[in-house]
Scaffold this motif. Structure first.
Motif, PDB file in Angstrom:
ATOM      1  N   ARG A 124      40.828  19.845 -28.530  1.00  0.00           N
ATOM      2  CA  ARG A 124      39.923  20.844 -28.060  1.00  0.00           C
ATOM      3  C   ARG A 124      40.804  22.105 -28.155  1.00  0.00           C
ATOM      4  NH1 ARG A 124      38.348  16.987 -24.337  1.00  0.00           N
ATOM      5  NH2 ARG A 124      39.604  18.037 -22.494  1.00  0.00           N
ATOM      6  N   SER A 125      42.032  22.227 -27.654  1.00  0.00           N
ATOM      7  CA  SER A 125      42.833  23.392 -27.579  1.00  0.00           C
ATOM      8  C   SER A 125      43.121  24.115 -28.847  1.00  0.00           C
ATOM      9  CB  SER A 125      44.049  22.947 -26.768  1.00  0.00           C
ATOM     10  OG  SER A 125      45.232  24.214 -26.833  1.00  0.00           O
ATOM     11  N   ALA A 126      43.327  23.165 -29.655  1.00  0.00           N
ATOM     12  CA  ALA A 126      43.621  23.659 -31.111  1.00  0.00           C
ATOM     13  C   ALA A 126      42.262  24.187 -31.739  1.00  0.00           C
ATOM     14  CB  ALA A 126      44.162  22.503 -31.987  1.00  0.00           C
ATOM     15  N   LYS A 127      41.146  23.550 -31.526  1.00  0.00           N
ATOM     16  CA  LYS A 127      39.721  23.901 -32.010  1.00  0.00           C
ATOM     17  C   LYS A 127      39.304  25.160 -31.200  1.00  0.00           C
ATOM     18  CE  LYS A 127      34.863  22.258 -32.418  1.00  0.00           C
ATOM     19  NZ  LYS A 127      34.408  23.570 -31.920  1.00  0.00           N
ATOM     20  N   GLY A 128      39.811  25.518 -30.112  1.00  0.00           N
ATOM     21  CA  GLY A 128      39.356  26.723 -29.318  1.00  0.00           C
ATOM     22  C   GLY A 128      40.260  27.925 -29.795  1.00  0.00           C
ATOM     23  N   SER A 129      41.546  27.581 -30.446  1.00  0.00           N
ATOM     24  CA  SER A 129      41.955  28.873 -30.962  1.00  0.00           C
ATOM     25  C   SER A 129      41.556  29.207 -32.248  1.00  0.00           C
ATOM     26  CB  SER A 129      43.455  28.457 -31.065  1.00  0.00           C
ATOM     27  OG  SER A 129      44.143  28.001 -29.645  1.00  0.00           O
ATOM     28  N   ALA A 130      40.963  28.181 -32.922  1.00  0.00           N
ATOM     29  CA  ALA A 130      40.652  28.413 -34.490  1.00  0.00           C
ATOM     30  C   ALA A 130      39.302  29.098 -34.353  1.00  0.00           C
ATOM     31  CB  ALA A 130      40.630  27.182 -35.192  1.00  0.00           C
ATOM     32  N   ASP A 131      38.467  28.856 -33.405  1.00  0.00           N
ATOM     33  CA  ASP A 131      37.070  29.027 -33.114  1.00  0.00           C
ATOM     34  C   ASP A 131      36.861  30.315 -32.553  1.00  0.00           C
ATOM     35  OD1 ASP A 131      36.472  26.881 -35.022  1.00  0.00           O
ATOM     36  OD2 ASP A 131      35.636  25.797 -33.500  1.00  0.00           O
ATOM     37  N   SER A 132      37.905  31.375 -32.196  1.00  0.00           N
ATOM     38  CA  SER A 132      37.579  32.454 -31.451  1.00  0.00           C
ATOM     39  C   SER A 132      36.573  33.187 -32.131  1.00  0.00           C
ATOM     40  CB  SER A 132      38.918  33.109 -31.414  1.00  0.00           C
ATOM     41  OG  SER A 132      39.548  33.497 -32.738  1.00  0.00           O
ATOM     42  N   GLU A 133      35.802  33.864 -31.103  1.00  0.00           N
ATOM     43  CA  GLU A 133      34.491  34.862 -31.536  1.00  0.00           C
ATOM     44  C   GLU A 133      34.249  35.548 -30.353  1.00  0.00           C
ATOM     45  OE1 GLU A 133      30.825  32.749 -32.181  1.00  0.00           O
ATOM     46  OE2 GLU A 133      31.551  30.972 -31.273  1.00  0.00           O
ATOM     47  N   ILE A 134      33.374  36.467 -30.729  1.00  0.00           N
ATOM     48  CA  ILE A 134      32.867  37.590 -29.784  1.00  0.00           C
ATOM     49  C   ILE A 134      31.313  36.974 -29.405  1.00  0.00           C
ATOM     50  CG2 ILE A 134      32.396  39.693 -28.794  1.00  0.00           C
ATOM     51  CD1 ILE A 134      35.183  39.515 -29.097  1.00  0.00           C
ATOM     52  N   LEU A 135      30.960  36.760 -28.308  1.00  0.00           N
ATOM     53  CA  LEU A 135      29.627  36.436 -28.009  1.00  0.00           C
ATOM     54  C   LEU A 135      28.787  37.671 -27.127  1.00  0.00           C
ATOM     55  CD1 LEU A 135      29.927  32.534 -27.034  1.00  0.00           C
ATOM     56  CD2 LEU A 135      28.999  33.625 -28.989  1.00  0.00           C
ATOM     57  N   GLU A 136      27.782  37.922 -27.523  1.00  0.00           N
ATOM     58  CA  GLU A 136      27.237  39.115 -26.478  1.00  0.00           C
ATOM     59  C   GLU A 136      25.698  38.764 -26.322  1.00  0.00           C
ATOM     60  OE1 GLU A 136      28.361  43.329 -26.941  1.00  0.00           O
ATOM     61  OE2 GLU A 136      29.156  42.589 -28.862  1.00  0.00           O
ATOM     62  N   LEU A 137      25.118  38.646 -25.260  1.00  0.00           N
ATOM     63  CA  LEU A 137      23.750  38.604 -24.993  1.00  0.00           C
ATOM     64  C   LEU A 137      23.413  39.379 -23.677  1.00  0.00           C
ATOM     65  CD1 LEU A 137      21.424  36.736 -25.696  1.00  0.00           C
ATOM     66  CD2 LEU A 137      21.992  35.519 -23.731  1.00  0.00           C
ATOM     67  N   GLY A 138      22.400  40.679 -24.094  1.00  0.00           N
ATOM     68  CA  GLY A 138      22.315  41.357 -22.903  1.00  0.00           C
ATOM     69  C   GLY A 138      23.258  42.290 -22.463  1.00  0.00           C
ATOM     70  N   SER A 139      23.722  42.361 -21.310  1.00  0.00           N
ATOM     71  CA  SER A 139      24.767  42.961 -20.680  1.00  0.00           C
ATOM     72  C   SER A 139      26.041  42.137 -20.513  1.00  0.00           C
ATOM     73  CB  SER A 139      24.513  43.680 -19.426  1.00  0.00           C
ATOM     74  OG  SER A 139      23.303  44.707 -19.446  1.00  0.00           O
ATOM     75  N   VAL A 140      25.986  40.939 -20.926  1.00  0.00           N
ATOM     76  CA  VAL A 140      27.208  39.764 -21.087  1.00  0.00           C
ATOM     77  C   VAL A 140      27.880  39.843 -22.348  1.00  0.00           C
ATOM     78  CG1 VAL A 140      27.819  37.882 -20.185  1.00  0.00           C
ATOM     79  CG2 VAL A 140      25.939  38.679 -19.179  1.00  0.00           C
ATOM     80  N   ARG A 141      29.217  40.043 -22.346  1.00  0.00           N
ATOM     81  CA  ARG A 141      29.924  39.948 -23.368  1.00  0.00           C
ATOM     82  C   ARG A 141      31.313  39.182 -23.227  1.00  0.00           C
ATOM     83  NH1 ARG A 141      34.447  42.333 -25.689  1.00  0.00           N
ATOM     84  NH2 ARG A 141      34.199  42.786 -28.175  1.00  0.00           N
ATOM     85  N   ASP A 143      34.857  37.122 -24.981  1.00  0.00           N
ATOM     86  CA  ASP A 143      35.643  37.141 -25.955  1.00  0.00           C
ATOM     87  C   ASP A 143      36.637  35.948 -25.961  1.00  0.00           C
ATOM     88  OD1 ASP A 143      38.193  37.339 -27.831  1.00  0.00           O
ATOM     89  OD2 ASP A 143      38.286  39.570 -27.401  1.00  0.00           O
ATOM     90  N   THR A 144      36.061  34.903 -26.831  1.00  0.00           N
ATOM     91  CA  THR A 144      36.734  33.554 -26.758  1.00  0.00           C
ATOM     92  C   THR A 144      38.020  33.633 -26.976  1.00  0.00           C
ATOM     93  OG1 THR A 144      35.804  32.983 -28.903  1.00  0.00           O
ATOM     94  CG2 THR A 144      34.340  32.753 -26.852  1.00  0.00           C
ATOM     95  N   ARG A 164      33.649  28.178 -20.242  1.00  0.00           N
ATOM     96  CA  ARG A 164      33.318  27.312 -21.477  1.00  0.00           C
ATOM     97  C   ARG A 164      31.944  27.040 -21.355  1.00  0.00           C
ATOM     98  NH1 ARG A 164      38.245  22.842 -21.384  1.00  0.00           N
ATOM     99  NH2 ARG A 164      39.443  24.309 -22.821  1.00  0.00           N
ATOM    100  N   LEU A 165      31.193  26.878 -19.980  1.00  0.00           N
ATOM    101  CA  LEU A 165      29.962  26.459 -19.550  1.00  0.00           C
ATOM    102  C   LEU A 165      29.128  27.950 -20.360  1.00  0.00           C
ATOM    103  CD1 LEU A 165      29.937  24.680 -16.365  1.00  0.00           C
ATOM    104  CD2 LEU A 165      29.263  23.725 -18.419  1.00  0.00           C
ATOM    105  N   LEU A 166      29.523  29.179 -19.886  1.00  0.00           N
ATOM    106  CA  LEU A 166      28.788  30.327 -20.006  1.00  0.00           C
ATOM    107  C   LEU A 166      28.892  30.615 -21.704  1.00  0.00           C
ATOM    108  CD1 LEU A 166      27.016  32.485 -19.346  1.00  0.00           C
ATOM    109  CD2 LEU A 166      29.202  33.878 -18.837  1.00  0.00           C
TER     110      LEU A 166
END
Length: 231
Positions: A124-141, A143-144, A164-166
C-alpha cells in the motif's frame, strides 16, 4: 524474491521481539529490534525504516506517542506503522489509527498473519507513492503526494486514516460506499477495524471540514457518499 526492506521492530517482550526478528529475516527482510519508545525514536532518526512494527505498551514513551512524533516529522511521516497490542477495544483501535497507524494487530497473533500484514502495508505504501494526485471537490482540495488537505484555501490537519477515507470518498463523488468498502479501500483488506470506528472517523472529518462537512452524506443502512455542493 521480493526486495529486502528495513523493518524496525519496537517490542519490550524480549522473546517476542526475537521471534519477530527471526521470522522477518527469514522472509527476506532486514529487521532491527529495539525495546523502548526512546530507542525507537533514536533508531528512526539514525536510519529511516521502510516499516515499523510498534508495540503500544512500552517503557519510557508509549507506542502511541512514538507514532505521533514519527508522523509529525516530515522525513518519516510516510513510514507505515503496524501496532501490536493486547488491547482490542474500539477506542484503543481509534487511538492507534489516529496516531497514524496503518494497521492494528492484537496479541496473541499468528506470525504468519503478521507477515502478511507487513507485505500488504509495504504494498500500500508503494502504491500510494506511485498513485499521487490532486483531488478537488467544491472548496476541498487534497494533495495525495504531499498528504495536504485544504478547505477554502486554508490547510487543515487530518490524521492518516482520515485523509485516506476522505480521499477514497472524493475519488468517486456521488458514489455510495459501504463501511466495509471504506475499510477495504481506505485502510486495506483484511484489516481489523470495526464499522463503528469508521463512523467515528467520518464524524471527525465532518467536524474538520466545518461548514463543508455536509458534503459527506450518510446513506442509511448502507454507508457514505460525498457530493459536489456545486453540482
Amino acid at each position: 524474491m521480493h526486495e529486502s526492506r528495513h523493518i524496525l521492530v519496537v517490542e519490550d517482550e524480549l522473546d517476542l521481539a526475537e521471534l519477530l526478528r527471526y521470522n522477518l529475516n527469514v522472509s527476506g527482510h532486514n529487521a532491527e529490534v529495539v525495546h523502548s519508545g526512546q530507542a525507537a525514536l533514536e533508531a528512526v532518526a539514525a536510519r529511516k525504516p521502510d516499516l515499523i512494527i510498534l508495540d503500544v505498551m512500552l517503557p519510557e514513551i508509549d507506542g502511541i506517542e512514538v507514532a505521533k512524533r514519527i508522523k509529525a516529522t516530515t522525513e518519516t511521516a510516510d513510514v507505515p506503522i503496524i501496532f501490536l497490542t493486547a488491547k482490542s477495544s474500539d477506542e484503543d483501535q481509534i487511538r492507534g489509527l489516529d496516531a497514524g497507524g496503518d494497521d492494528y494487530v492484537t496479541k496473541p497473533f499468528s506470525v504468519k498473519v503478521l507477515l502478511a500484514r507487513v507485505v500488504a502495508a509495504l504494498r500500500r505504501s508503494a502504491k500510494g507513492s506511485a498513485d499521487s494526485e490532486i483531488l478537488e471537490l467544491g472548496s476541498v482540495r487534497l494533495d495525495t503526494d504531499r498528504h495536504e488537505a485544504m478547505v477554502d484555501g486554508s490547510s487543515i490537519r487530518l490524521t492518516l486514516t482520515e485523509f485516506r477515507l476522505l480521499a477514497t470518498l472524493m475519488a468517486g463523488p456521488g458514489r455510495v460506499l459501504s463501511r466495509r468498502g471504506l475499510i477495504s479501500n481506505a485502510i486495506g483488506p483484511g484489516i481489523t477495524v470495526t464499522e463503528r470506528t469508521i463512523d467515528v472517523h467520518i464524524a471527525a472529518i465532518r467536524k474538520k471540514l466545518g461548514e463543508h462537512g455536509s458534503m459527506i452524506q450518510t446513506v442509511r443502512g448502507v454507508g457514505y457518499r460525498i457530493v459536489d455542493p456545486e453540482g
